[in-house]
Enzyme design. Structure first.
Site, mmCIF file in Angstrom:
data_model
loop_
_atom_site.group_PDB
_atom_site.id
_atom_site.type_symbol
_atom_site.label_atom_id
_atom_site.label_comp_id
_atom_site.label_asym_id
_atom_site.label_seq_id
_atom_site.Cartn_x
_atom_site.Cartn_y
_atom_site.Cartn_z
ATOM 1 N N ARG B 50 0.859 -1.189 0.000
ATOM 2 C CA ARG B 50 0.000 0.000 0.000
ATOM 3 C C ARG B 50 0.892 1.234 0.000
ATOM 4 O O ARG B 50 1.116 1.847 1.053
ATOM 5 C CB ARG B 50 -0.941 -0.043 1.198
ATOM 6 C CG ARG B 50 -2.053 -1.077 0.996
ATOM 7 C CD ARG B 50 -2.784 -1.361 2.264
ATOM 8 N NE ARG B 50 -1.867 -1.970 3.246
ATOM 9 C CZ ARG B 50 -2.187 -2.239 4.503
ATOM 10 N NH1 ARG B 50 -3.374 -1.956 4.958
ATOM 11 N NH2 ARG B 50 -1.299 -2.800 5.306
ATOM 12 N N ASP B 52 2.408 4.928 -0.388
ATOM 13 C CA ASP B 52 1.896 6.250 -0.016
ATOM 14 C C ASP B 52 1.795 7.185 -1.218
ATOM 15 O O ASP B 52 2.362 6.914 -2.280
ATOM 16 C CB ASP B 52 2.847 6.907 0.992
ATOM 17 C CG ASP B 52 2.570 6.419 2.401
ATOM 18 O OD1 ASP B 52 1.414 6.076 2.709
ATOM 19 O OD2 ASP B 52 3.540 6.384 3.190
ATOM 20 N N ARG B 200 11.061 5.116 4.233
ATOM 21 C CA ARG B 200 11.351 6.555 4.220
ATOM 22 C C ARG B 200 11.932 7.020 5.562
ATOM 23 O O ARG B 200 12.761 7.936 5.597
ATOM 24 C CB ARG B 200 10.082 7.340 3.883
ATOM 25 C CG ARG B 200 9.677 7.174 2.420
ATOM 26 C CD ARG B 200 8.265 7.658 2.162
ATOM 27 N NE ARG B 200 8.106 9.044 2.547
ATOM 28 C CZ ARG B 200 6.933 9.651 2.696
ATOM 29 N NH1 ARG B 200 5.800 8.977 2.513
ATOM 30 N NH2 ARG B 200 6.876 10.918 3.031
#
Lengths: 247, 247
Positions: B50, B52, B200
């Site tokens: 999923r 971002d 990230r």
């Protein structure tokens, strides 16, 4: 007036090409506008390669004369800041003071282009505008073999735009390599200089070989015809990059 | 109902992320809409990762059940045709019939991400939105060394979004390599699964090491703190790509 060499990268998609033209937005004008913003000077840049609309560069070179003796890095960073303000897709990779003997166009002894073909059934999602999408399978080996027919000094009239302003159609092609890496076919070509649309004309003709419509002998015959009508359909600008200029 | 595995590429820039969300445009919705256009069916895709908003993929995988038994290539080409009509930056690289036992999310045994950092003074002209631009020089060797502190099974609470919905913060990190190639620093990481924002968060922390603000020991201490506040500033989505999913 100190002269600066600028090494330049751009996404050519939104531009009418390198060269300034009345009523159209060009890479040259974007840079000249950014220099005006930074130094308040109206300048004229000279570039090594007059790339067409939609053609990209990772290694374009230009020179410009400025009134003041700025540090190299100040020129690079200030021009980039003004390019960013104007939302241009152009960046100065390096600025370096050079002597007046340096002319980005006329001192160049070699130009290197890369042409990228995305050869797969699915269209590009990440590289739209940066590659030529050809869904039918191409034989890169056959393209490379045929490409070797074009090496050396020839009259490239077949592979030259009708609008080409060069006085002679003679050019010496030093490299024309075709290689596949996964779904990507890369064509790398080098010469002292190229005619207008020469790279895209050669790539479009080699694509005909890749799909089996033409043989290497057909490419040689097209060259020998010295006739624009003998050229295959020209490749689009999307896949073309000016990658390096030799001095 | 035949089940199809879809291998998907996308430029995540214009999307609110992979997952369908009310009132926002997502990659999942773009694909579901394209399938509706082609087969007149309202379907729900399940994706492996999923991603971002702004995160890209060259190897996302999803599955979908269709009412009719179409040839694989028809599914791929028809969905791509409808994606193109809608000007989506999404492409189906391959469609393949699979058994009902295949679940793109729950059958996945490994996920591989690439994070690209453009480390040079000049901003990106060609790769805007596709890289994290960091103008200050980064030491990729120090980043790689520090990254090795994070390998193995750990509580990754420090590197997890406050919004992460995973029941456990325990994950086993199998790879976290940092390597420079010219101006580009590539971070490659692999695990069975990642927490929300984990890649990230790790890259943002490693950047602190690259600029000399943190040591490898500081990274280890941040991990051991099991505290979101101990994480370095999170890297932007621009440089992140889901490149491969293992089954």
């Amino acid at each position: 007036m100190p002269r600066y060499r600028l090494d330049i990268e751009y996404d050519g998609t939104p531009y009418a090409g390198w060269q300034r033209q009345a009523g159209q937005h060009s890479v040259q004008a974007a840079l000249e506008q950014a220099i005006l913003g930074f130094s308040s000077e109206t300048v004229t840049l000279r570039g090594a390669g007059r790339t067409d609309s939609g053609v990209h560069a990772t290694g374009q070179v230009a020179h410009v004369d400025l009134a003041r003796d700025w540090p190299d890095d100040t020129v690079r960073d200030a021009v980039n800041a003004h390019l960013k303000l104007a939302s241009e897709t152009v960046a100065v990779l390096a600025a370096a003071k050079v002597t007046d003997a340096f002319d980005a166009r006329f001192s160049a002894t070699g130009r290197h282009y890369l042409y990228r073909i995305l050869n797969r059934r699915a269209p590009p999602a990440l590289e739209k505008g940066r590659v030529w999408w050809t869904p039918g399978r191409l034989d890169a080996g056959a393209m490379h073999e045929a490409a070797q027919q074009l090496l050396g000094r020839h009259d490239f009239t077949t592979f030259r735009s009708a609008q080409c302003q060069a006085t002679s159609p003679l050019r010496t092609l030093e490299r024309l390599d075709v290689a596949r890496s996964g779904d990507l076919i890369e064509v790398r070509t080098s010469a002292r200089s190229f005619l207008h649309n020469q790279v895209r004309s050669m790539v479009g003709t080699l694509k005909r070989v890749g799909e089996g419509a033409w043989t290497a002998a057909d490419v040689k015959a097209a060259l020998d015809a010295r006739d624009r009508a003998a050229c295959g359909p020209m490749a689009p600008p999307d896949g073309l990059y000016l990658v390096k200029v030799d001095y």
